[in-house]
Structures are given as C-alpha cells and as structure tokens.
Design a protein around this motif. Structure first.
Motif, PDB file in Angstrom:
ATOM      1  N   ALA A  96       0.849  -1.194   0.000  1.00  0.00           N
ATOM      2  CA  ALA A  96       0.000   0.000   0.000  1.00  0.00           C
ATOM      3  C   ALA A  96       0.882   1.241   0.000  1.00  0.00           C
ATOM      4  O   ALA A  96       1.742   1.393   0.862  1.00  0.00           O
ATOM      5  CB  ALA A  96      -0.904  -0.001   1.238  1.00  0.00           C
ATOM      6  N   GLY A 100      -1.427   6.610  -3.226  1.00  0.00           N
ATOM      7  CA  GLY A 100      -2.722   6.080  -3.643  1.00  0.00           C
ATOM      8  C   GLY A 100      -2.643   4.883  -4.557  1.00  0.00           C
ATOM      9  O   GLY A 100      -3.590   4.598  -5.297  1.00  0.00           O
ATOM     10  N   GLY A 126     -10.563   6.065  -5.056  1.00  0.00           N
ATOM     11  CA  GLY A 126     -10.902   6.932  -3.939  1.00  0.00           C
ATOM     12  C   GLY A 126     -12.268   7.567  -4.112  1.00  0.00           C
ATOM     13  O   GLY A 126     -13.135   7.081  -4.854  1.00  0.00           O
ATOM     14  N   THR A 136      -3.240   4.990   0.145  1.00  0.00           N
ATOM     15  CA  THR A 136      -3.652   3.606   0.372  1.00  0.00           C
ATOM     16  C   THR A 136      -3.207   3.221   1.772  1.00  0.00           C
ATOM     17  O   THR A 136      -2.021   3.263   2.092  1.00  0.00           O
ATOM     18  CB  THR A 136      -3.007   2.669  -0.656  1.00  0.00           C
ATOM     19  N   ASP A 152      -8.653   3.130   2.040  1.00  0.00           N
ATOM     20  CA  ASP A 152      -7.882   4.343   1.764  1.00  0.00           C
ATOM     21  C   ASP A 152      -8.274   5.504   2.671  1.00  0.00           C
ATOM     22  O   ASP A 152      -9.179   5.403   3.495  1.00  0.00           O
ATOM     23  CB  ASP A 152      -8.001   4.725   0.280  1.00  0.00           C
TER      24      ASP A 152
END
Length: 357
Positions: A96, A100, A126, A136, A152
């Motif tokens: 992650a 993002g 998102g 993330t 997220d």
C-alpha cells in the motif's frame, strides 16, 4: 502455559521511520521478511507533502548470531503504509502506497540471492469528490490468494482480482473518515470487513456490491478502528484493535456487540498471529506504549502474557516468523519496528521459568 519473556536478538537502524514488518510465509523462504518506511517531508516552495519511503528486504538467520540480519535489497518508492504476502500464490507481496497505489512485487532468486521484482501497479479511485491527497492505508489478500481488498484515506474500500494483473472489481464509499483497516474473513470467502476513523466496523458481502454496508455495522469502539484479524483457527472469530486502547473479540456472524475485550495502553495498531504455531498468542502493536502479546483463552477471553518495551517511538509494525514444526529452528521469533526512532528489532519469545516456592 505461563507468561512469556521477549529478548532482543538484534536491532537495526532503518534510517527512515519504519511502520510495517511482514515475514514471508512460503516454504523455503521463512528467513525472509520486509520492512516498510514512511518519510514525511514538506516542499518549502509548494508546501506539498512529499511522502517517500522504502521497502527493505532482509534475511534473518537465527543460527548465525554474529551476522544474523542481512539487508538484501532496498527499493526506493512512495511511502509504505501496509504490506501483505499472498497466502497461496508463491512469493507475491502487495504494498500500500502513500501515492494512492496498490503494487505487487514477486520474490525471485537472482544471482544467488532473493530479490523483489515489480509485477503490477494500479491507482485507487478513492472518492472523486474528496480533494485530499489519496493514501492507500491497508490491504488484505483473500484466503485463496486471488483477490485483494484495499482501504484508503478517503474512507473507501476497493476490491481487485489478481489474475493476469490487477483488475478492479468494485469500490465502496463506506467510512466518513479514513478507512484505517480492512480484512477478508477466513471463514467465508464472500465476506470482508473494514474499520475506520469514524469508529465504525462494517461487514461487507461482496455478492451484494450495490449494498455498500453489506450485512451489518457496529459502533462498539469509542475511537477509530485500526486493525482487524479474522482468526482462522477458531470458528467465526474476528479480532479488532482500536485507538481506544482495547483489543476486542467479535462473532463474525453478528456484530451487535463484542464477546470480550481487553484494555491495552497506547492504541492497538497491529494484530498478528502465527497460524502454524501457537496461534492463540496474538502479537499487538500498541502505538504509544509497547508491543504486547495477548493470549486468546478457550472461553474467548484475553490474557496479557508478554510485553516488549525496547522501542522508544510509535510502535507500528510487528509480525511472527511464519514457521511450522518442521522448520530447522524451533525458536519463536518476532520482528518489530517503530517510527521516529526508525528502529527494527528481531526478538525471541520464550516461556518464563516457573520458580518453586
């Protein structure tokens, strides 16, 4: 069994703040683990946050105390917030990113030593109405290793398949604030969970993607839900950690209230068990206090059985070395890492000697 003793074997300066540790669970690679870092800087000209990080690939050999920890590879990338090894598909690591993204790496043998090779990257959607930077925050593989759930900083949860690359399946806007954690059920492949800074714990049935809250929600927690562990070794058991400094046990089939809970100081950011050995011992990252081990008792209550206070900063990442009874070392090994002191520790857990009185 009695209380546990935790002794440091080796410590290491990760240079950047460390927040994630994951041992490889695959046969033949049990000496391998990754540590993720998160360096938060600010560009003075643009005032934009610059979140950079690294994946540090290590080998730990408990049989060679003088040279037991070896850094095999450093990957420079966006800051790392979570990492998970695929439980079935050999040697795939999901990461992650603070940019993002969801990224997959493969652990391969190259020039005689293991290394991570990039396989795929995808950007999360998102909440398009949210103008905040998208991070993330958490990831989990399905038990069959074919799907990944991701949460997220916009409060969204997304589901991907991992067959011939990463492919989006569905996304939900679920939480009012950050969705700190997510997890698949180890008892029903169609069920997953998410927890957020809005204090809600949600159950999602992926067979009903148009119903974003799925089968139920719970607001037992008095602060954000930060960690989830679907406990495969005991029917329908889900464990949660929270900023409210409690670890709780729920019945996955209904979330109206917790079955039991135990207060732990500092806020519970990580919950980890070793499914191959003594799974009832749960390693907990208690952010502003220490790393603790709690035991899940036969009556579904908890008992605090071990504490490790060697870290001097936020206690985020922790994991058990994932080994079974046939592994060459019979020792119980954990890795832990902390943030601002950028410290990584490898420790051995043993049972305290009982003295006769």
């Amino acid at each position: 069994m009695g209380k546990l003793n935790i002794q440091t074997l080796v410590s290491y300066d990760t240079e950047q703040p460390a927040d994630s540790v994951e041992w490889c669970p695959q046969e033949g690679w049990q000496d391998i683990f990754v540590c993720g870092t998160y360096q938060h800087e600010r560009d003075q000209e643009s005032s934009q946050a610059n979140r950079k990080g690294r994946i540090l690939l290590y080998r730990f050999d408990v049989e060679t105390p003088d040279d037991s920890l070896t850094l095999l590879q450093t990957i420079e990338r966006s800051a790392v917030l979570d990492q998970k090894w695929n439980p079935c598909v050999k040697n795939h690591l999901a990461v992650a990113g603070a940019d993002g993204t969801l990224t997959i790496y493969a652990l391969i043998e190259s020039t005689g030593q293991p290394m991570l090779e990039h396989k795929a990257t995808t950007m999360l959607r998102g909440d398009e109405s949210n103008d905040r930077n998208l991070l993330t925050l958490a990831i989990d593989w399905s038990p069959d290793g074919k799907r990944i759930v991701v949460s997220d900083s916009h409060g969204c949860v997304e589901l991907f398949s991992f067959e011939n690359g990463l492919n989006p399946i569905h996304g939900w806007k679920v939480h009012g604030f950050e969705a700190w954690t997510c997890a698949f059920s180890r008892h029903n492949e169609n069920i997953m969970f998410s927890g957020g800074d809005d204090c809600f714990l949600y159950t999602h049935d992926i067979r009903c993607p148009t119903e974003p809250i799925g089968r139920g929600k719970n607001k037992t927690h008095s602060a954000g839900v930060t960690s989830l562990l679907s406990f495969a070794e005991r029917d329908h058991v889900l464990l949660t950690g929270s900023y409210d400094e409690n670890v709780r046990l729920f019945d996955e089939r209904q979330l109206r209230g917790s079955v039991s809970e135990l207060p732990l100081l500092g806020g519970v950011w990580r919950l980890r068990s070793n499914p191959n050995r003594e799974p009832d011992n749960i390693l907990c990252g208690c952010m502003y206090h220490n790393f603790s081990v709690v035991r899940l008792m036969p009556d579904d209550s908890f008992e605090l059985v071990g504490e490790y206070g060697e870290h001097e900063s936020i206690c985020y990442g922790c994991d058990w070395q994932q080994v079974g009874g046939n592994y060459r070392s019979g020792k119980r090994i954990i890795a832990t890492c902390s943030f601002y002191d950028h410290k990584l520790c490898i420790s051995e857990i043993s049972s305290c000697m009982q003295r006769n009185t």
